[in-house]
Design an enzyme around this catalytic site. Structure first.
Site, PDB file in Angstrom:
ATOM      1  N   TRP A 182      41.452  29.241  34.438  1.00 35.68           N
ATOM      2  CA  TRP A 182      41.313  28.473  35.682  1.00 35.68           C
ATOM      3  C   TRP A 182      41.199  29.385  36.903  1.00 35.68           C
ATOM      4  O   TRP A 182      41.962  30.351  37.037  1.00 35.68           O
ATOM      5  CB  TRP A 182      42.532  27.561  35.835  1.00 35.68           C
ATOM      6  CG  TRP A 182      42.509  26.704  37.055  1.00 35.68           C
ATOM      7  CD1 TRP A 182      41.896  25.499  37.193  1.00 35.68           C
ATOM      8  CD2 TRP A 182      43.123  26.976  38.318  1.00 35.68           C
ATOM      9  NE1 TRP A 182      42.093  24.999  38.457  1.00 35.68           N
ATOM     10  CE2 TRP A 182      42.835  25.893  39.170  1.00 35.68           C
ATOM     11  CE3 TRP A 182      43.883  28.046  38.818  1.00 35.68           C
ATOM     12  CZ2 TRP A 182      43.288  25.829  40.483  1.00 35.68           C
ATOM     13  CZ3 TRP A 182      44.331  27.990  40.129  1.00 35.68           C
ATOM     14  CH2 TRP A 182      44.038  26.887  40.946  1.00 35.68           C
TER      15      TRP A 182
ATOM     16  N   SER B 165      43.694  30.651  28.264  1.00 36.43           N
ATOM     17  CA  SER B 165      44.305  29.639  29.127  1.00 36.43           C
ATOM     18  C   SER B 165      43.457  28.353  29.122  1.00 36.43           C
ATOM     19  O   SER B 165      43.225  27.781  28.062  1.00 36.43           O
ATOM     20  CB  SER B 165      44.508  30.223  30.525  1.00 36.43           C
ATOM     21  OG  SER B 165      45.431  29.456  31.255  1.00 36.43           O
ATOM     22  N   LEU B 166      42.919  27.925  30.270  1.00 35.68           N
ATOM     23  CA  LEU B 166      42.039  26.750  30.300  1.00 35.68           C
ATOM     24  C   LEU B 166      40.857  26.935  29.340  1.00 35.68           C
ATOM     25  O   LEU B 166      40.426  25.997  28.662  1.00 35.68           O
ATOM     26  CB  LEU B 166      41.533  26.518  31.733  1.00 35.68           C
ATOM     27  CG  LEU B 166      40.409  25.493  31.922  1.00 35.68           C
ATOM     28  CD1 LEU B 166      40.879  24.088  31.568  1.00 35.68           C
ATOM     29  CD2 LEU B 166      39.875  25.528  33.352  1.00 35.68           C
TER      30      LEU B 166
ATOM     31  N   PHE C  43      48.992  31.194  41.887  1.00 35.57           N
ATOM     32  CA  PHE C  43      48.792  30.912  40.462  1.00 35.57           C
ATOM     33  C   PHE C  43      48.573  32.226  39.698  1.00 35.57           C
ATOM     34  O   PHE C  43      49.095  32.420  38.602  1.00 35.57           O
ATOM     35  CB  PHE C  43      47.587  29.975  40.308  1.00 35.57           C
ATOM     36  CG  PHE C  43      47.524  29.275  38.974  1.00 35.57           C
ATOM     37  CD1 PHE C  43      48.356  28.195  38.703  1.00 35.57           C
ATOM     38  CD2 PHE C  43      46.627  29.670  37.993  1.00 35.57           C
ATOM     39  CE1 PHE C  43      48.296  27.521  37.480  1.00 35.57           C
ATOM     40  CE2 PHE C  43      46.557  29.009  36.769  1.00 35.57           C
ATOM     41  CZ  PHE C  43      47.394  27.933  36.515  1.00 35.57           C
ATOM     42  N   LEU C  44      47.826  33.152  40.311  1.00 33.72           N
ATOM     43  CA  LEU C  44      47.568  34.446  39.663  1.00 33.72           C
ATOM     44  C   LEU C  44      48.851  35.263  39.550  1.00 33.72           C
ATOM     45  O   LEU C  44      49.099  35.913  38.532  1.00 33.72           O
ATOM     46  CB  LEU C  44      46.526  35.245  40.447  1.00 33.72           C
ATOM     47  CG  LEU C  44      45.131  34.625  40.553  1.00 33.72           C
ATOM     48  CD1 LEU C  44      44.202  35.550  41.313  1.00 33.72           C
ATOM     49  CD2 LEU C  44      44.563  34.309  39.187  1.00 33.72           C
ATOM     50  N   ALA C  45      49.673  35.231  40.599  1.00 38.25           N
ATOM     51  CA  ALA C  45      50.935  35.986  40.577  1.00 38.25           C
ATOM     52  C   ALA C  45      51.835  35.467  39.458  1.00 38.25           C
ATOM     53  O   ALA C  45      52.503  36.243  38.759  1.00 38.25           O
ATOM     54  CB  ALA C  45      51.634  35.877  41.929  1.00 38.25           C
ATOM     55  N   LEU C  46      51.833  34.159  39.243  1.00 39.76           N
ATOM     56  CA  LEU C  46      52.616  33.551  38.155  1.00 39.76           C
ATOM     57  C   LEU C  46      52.201  34.104  36.793  1.00 39.76           C
ATOM     58  O   LEU C  46      52.994  34.186  35.872  1.00 39.76           O
ATOM     59  CB  LEU C  46      52.346  32.042  38.118  1.00 39.76           C
ATOM     60  CG  LEU C  46      53.256  31.078  38.854  1.00 39.76           C
ATOM     61  CD1 LEU C  46      52.775  29.655  38.615  1.00 39.76           C
ATOM     62  CD2 LEU C  46      54.701  31.212  38.381  1.00 39.76           C
ATOM     63  N   GLN C  47      50.918  34.464  36.678  1.00 37.44           N
ATOM     64  CA  GLN C  47      50.381  34.841  35.368  1.00 37.44           C
ATOM     65  C   GLN C  47      50.852  36.210  34.895  1.00 37.44           C
ATOM     66  O   GLN C  47      50.799  36.506  33.707  1.00 37.44           O
ATOM     67  CB  GLN C  47      48.846  34.815  35.414  1.00 37.44           C
ATOM     68  CG  GLN C  47      48.342  33.443  35.768  1.00 37.44           C
ATOM     69  CD  GLN C  47      46.850  33.302  35.579  1.00 37.44           C
ATOM     70  OE1 GLN C  47      46.211  34.101  34.925  1.00 37.44           O
ATOM     71  NE2 GLN C  47      46.290  32.267  36.151  1.00 37.44           N
TER      72      GLN C  47
ATOM     73  N   ASP D  41      55.256  35.025  29.095  1.00 32.65           N
ATOM     74  CA  ASP D  41      54.358  34.084  29.773  1.00 32.65           C
ATOM     75  C   ASP D  41      55.149  32.963  30.458  1.00 32.65           C
ATOM     76  O   ASP D  41      55.920  32.258  29.812  1.00 32.65           O
ATOM     77  CB  ASP D  41      53.389  33.488  28.735  1.00 32.65           C
ATOM     78  CG  ASP D  41      52.209  32.766  29.364  1.00 32.65           C
ATOM     79  OD1 ASP D  41      52.321  32.347  30.531  1.00 32.65           O
ATOM     80  OD2 ASP D  41      51.177  32.626  28.681  1.00 32.65           O
TER      81      ASP D  41
ATOM     82  N   HIS E 253      50.887  36.255  30.867  1.00 31.01           N
ATOM     83  CA  HIS E 253      49.793  35.302  30.635  1.00 31.01           C
ATOM     84  C   HIS E 253      48.433  35.982  30.426  1.00 31.01           C
ATOM     85  O   HIS E 253      47.465  35.303  30.087  1.00 31.01           O
ATOM     86  CB  HIS E 253      49.723  34.329  31.827  1.00 31.01           C
ATOM     87  CG  HIS E 253      48.908  33.104  31.580  1.00 31.01           C
ATOM     88  ND1 HIS E 253      49.224  32.174  30.603  1.00 31.01           N
ATOM     89  CD2 HIS E 253      47.772  32.640  32.176  1.00 31.01           C
ATOM     90  CE1 HIS E 253      48.321  31.199  30.618  1.00 31.01           C
ATOM     91  NE2 HIS E 253      47.437  31.460  31.561  1.00 31.01           N
TER      92      HIS E 253
END
Length: 256
Positions: free
Chosen positions: A22, A82-83, A143-147, A207, A235
């Protein structure tokens, strides 16, 4: 009908299609594409509405899979991150004759947490959708930092992802929203019990988006599939552990 951006490289006797996650685009694979194209005929794809595949709006998972298939080789190993793992899974379900093997990376057949099923809380995904309309660049960066959170190379890996996003025009808000809607609503746990081609599932132990608790649950639900957990990855294991990642794919090639 628009075509999506598609690049083919390498001359291996097995085709390998890579589908990104995503908010991103095919540039995310640049850390491994040289190595993989020495073993496979490699296909790099920007999903509809992402990266260089402009002119598409929000889509259902089924429609996205059909658009991608239009330009695909007759038969390939399909790898989705992922997506992208949901797109690869959808193709395996609807066009099994086109799929030599399926590889999902840091992906879940059901990203959203449900009763007795670990995942992303639906209100977190809904929150991302809301924030997209307010400040979508910052939302994508969060969202990228979460990954990459939790890995030894988290900062470096997050920079690599951010560079990928910023290298190309940002996807439109409705496309990003459509992608989140797929993550929020799709559940392929039962349908994927019926696929018969080789099925390799790769995970990161750290993850934060696809909890490792799903691994034994899916081992049980899909006994025909194999799972592998990168002990120190989050992730994006292909960014943090590129050599180990490529090694697993080359080993899979020998078996298909």
């Amino acid at each position: 009908m628009n075509n999506i951006w598609w690049q083919t490289k390498g001359q291996g006797n097995v085709h390998l299609v890579l589908l990104h996650g995503w908010g991103l685009n095919a540039e995310v694979w640049r850390c491994i594409d040289e190595e993989l194209s020495s073993h496979f005929t490699l296909h790099l794809v920007d999903l509809p509405g992402f990266g260089r595949s402009r002119g598409f709006g929000a889509m259902s998972l089924a429609d996205m899979a059909e658009v991608v298939l239009r330009q695909a080789p007759d038969k390939a190993i399909w790898l989705g991150w992922s997506l992208g793992g949901l797109v690869a899974s959808q193709i395996a379900l609807t066009h099994p004759e086109r799929v030599q093997a399926i590889v999902t990376v840091a992906s879940s057949p059901c990203f959203s947490a449900r009763d007795e099923w670990p995942g992303i809380k639906p209100d977190v995904l809904a929150g991302f959708q809301q924030q997209l309309s307010d400040d979508f660049q910052r939302t994508v960066e969060r969202f990228l930092a979460l990954q990459t959170m939790g890995t030894e190379t988290a900062r470096q890996d997050a920079r690599a992802l951010k560079k990928t996003v910023l290298a190309l025009p940002m996807p439109k808000v409705d496309v990003l929203n459509g992608g989140l809607e797929i993550l929020k609503t799709v559940d392929l746990r039962q349908p994927l019990q019926n696929v018969s081609m080789p099925f390799l599932r790769l995970y990161g132990y750290l993850d934060g988006l696809v909890p490792r608790k799903v691994v034994p649950m899916l081992d049980k639900l899909w006994p025909h599939s194999e799972s592998y957990i990168f002990a120190k990855a989050a992730h994006a294991p292909f960014i943090s552990h590129p050599d180990e990642f490529c090694h697993l794919l080359v080993a899979l090639k020998q078996r298909v």
